[in-house]
Design an enzyme around this catalytic site. Structure first.
Site, PDB file in Angstrom:
ATOM      1  N   SER A 110       0.841  -1.194   0.000  1.00 15.88           N
ATOM      2  CA  SER A 110       0.000   0.000   0.000  1.00 15.88           C
ATOM      3  C   SER A 110       0.883   1.254   0.000  1.00 15.88           C
ATOM      4  O   SER A 110       1.701   1.435  -0.905  1.00 15.88           O
ATOM      5  CB  SER A 110      -0.964  -0.040   1.200  1.00 15.88           C
ATOM      6  OG  SER A 110      -1.993   0.905   1.042  1.00 15.88           O
ATOM      7  N   GLU A 208      -1.851  -2.467  -8.127  1.00 14.88           N
ATOM      8  CA  GLU A 208      -3.042  -2.781  -7.325  1.00 14.88           C
ATOM      9  C   GLU A 208      -3.577  -1.474  -6.781  1.00 14.88           C
ATOM     10  O   GLU A 208      -2.874  -0.460  -6.762  1.00 14.88           O
ATOM     11  CB  GLU A 208      -2.690  -3.764  -6.200  1.00 14.88           C
ATOM     12  CG  GLU A 208      -1.705  -3.256  -5.168  1.00 14.88           C
ATOM     13  CD  GLU A 208      -2.361  -2.524  -4.007  1.00 14.88           C
ATOM     14  OE1 GLU A 208      -3.550  -2.750  -3.719  1.00 14.88           O
ATOM     15  OE2 GLU A 208      -1.669  -1.690  -3.374  1.00 14.88           O
ATOM     16  N   HIS A 277      -4.881  -5.185  -1.581  1.00 16.64           N
ATOM     17  CA  HIS A 277      -5.849  -5.034  -0.491  1.00 16.64           C
ATOM     18  C   HIS A 277      -6.916  -6.109  -0.612  1.00 16.64           C
ATOM     19  O   HIS A 277      -8.050  -5.857  -1.034  1.00 16.64           O
ATOM     20  CB  HIS A 277      -6.477  -3.639  -0.542  1.00 16.64           C
ATOM     21  CG  HIS A 277      -5.514  -2.527  -0.285  1.00 16.64           C
ATOM     22  ND1 HIS A 277      -4.634  -2.065  -1.238  1.00 16.64           N
ATOM     23  CD2 HIS A 277      -5.293  -1.787   0.831  1.00 16.64           C
ATOM     24  CE1 HIS A 277      -3.915  -1.073  -0.729  1.00 16.64           C
ATOM     25  NE2 HIS A 277      -4.294  -0.887   0.522  1.00 16.64           N
TER      26      HIS A 277
END
Length: 306
Positions: A110, A208, A277
């Protein structure tokens, strides 16, 4: 020069830091039992409980924890408690010579994408894109496979990603090898124009995302395309796009946006990886050689440790 960190041994100490936003402390405490079950000792960052708005302490606090963990010879790996926002704020302050002289396992995803990119490009150190402690492992419903893949830190195993893990969709056919890089799309885009601008030339790019509607995804992919970053890649792995849905009636779908840019790039591409995620979250080393075969719907990633 690519540098693989040394593998973990039972009894080793791992450092836990929060270089971005404040982690959920209850989940974090629960995740420490998992590390202990792996036979590891834990050293918490001195500022890990601090809060400064949406940051886990002030920039110099978070920076100090990064430096201290890399400097401590007893710490053999650094695992991030969570993401959120904040790593880009300390990237230009990090002592990369310190990291180069003390290569060790560094794990997260992330917002940690910015640090993955910066560390690899400044030091050549292989890092790990994987689920974090408070954000993932410390949750009561943490996925067993996500936990199991921490074993790649103890044994140099290759990751064989195929449809036994999740269905994969062929976007552009091809068989290609290259260095695996990438992570969160927002963070990759935010490197552009900085000293840490991502180098994608000849690389396999993993992307992502979470909570971005198709219009925002379009903007980011367009920026990467115009900057030549998408055109330079050897291939693309489309990871998990969590809740990337439109909030307006007049829209393109996420698939339409992704297909537009993949066709423009016209490089081998697969979609559907449970990386990002999601649960399970398949952890992979970044900075190592990976091979993608769309005909077999398979990606092989070499070990990230020595």
């Amino acid at each position: 020069m690519i540098v693989k960190p040394k593998r973990l041994q039972k009894g080793d100490t791992v450092g836990v830091i929060a270089p971005a936003s404040p982690p959920n402390q209850e989940n974090l405490r629960r995740s420490l039992f998992f590390l202990e079950e792996l036979g590891l000792k834990v050293k918490l960052g001195r500022h890990i409980e601090k809060e400064f708005g949406y940051l886990a302490g002030k920039d110099l606090d978070r920076l100090e924890d990064v430096h201290e963990m890399f400097e401590d010879k007893k710490v053999k790996a650094i695992i991030c408690a969570g993401g959120g926002y904040g790593t880009a704020r300390i990237a230009s302050l990090i002592d990369y010579d310190l990291i180069r002289k003390n290569p060790k396992i560094f794990w997260g995803y992330s917002d940690i994408t910015f640090l993955h990119t910066a560390i690899y490009q400044r030091t050549g150190l292989v890092t790990f894109h994987g689920p974090m402690l408070a954000s993932d492992i410390g949750k009561e419903d943490a996925d067993p496979l996500s936990k199991q893949l921490f074993n790649q830190l103890f044994d140099p195993i290759s990751i064989d990603y195929n449809e036994q893990i999740s269905p994969l969709e062929i976007m552009i056919h091809g068989n290609v090898s290259g260095t695996l890089i990438g992570g969160n799309l927002s963070l990759l885009t935010s490197t552009l124009g900085t000293p840490f601008e991502i180098d994608t030339k000849g690389k396999l790019l993993l992307i992502e995302e979470i909570n971005e509607e198709p219009r925002s995804m379009d903007r980011m992919l367009n920026q990467l395309y115009m900057a030549g970053k998408l055109r330079d890649v050897a291939g693309i792995l489309v990871g998990y796009m969590n809740h990337c849905i439109p909030n307006r009636k007049q829209t393109l779908t996420l698939d339409e946006v992704l297909n537009d840019y993949i066709k423009l790039v016209n490089k081998p591409a697969l979609k559907g990886f449970k990386i990002g995620h999601c649960s399970p979250h398949i952890s992979v080393p970044l900075g190592v050689t990976a091979t993608m075969n769309t005909y077999e719907k398979q990606v092989m990633v070499e070990p990230g440790i020595q």
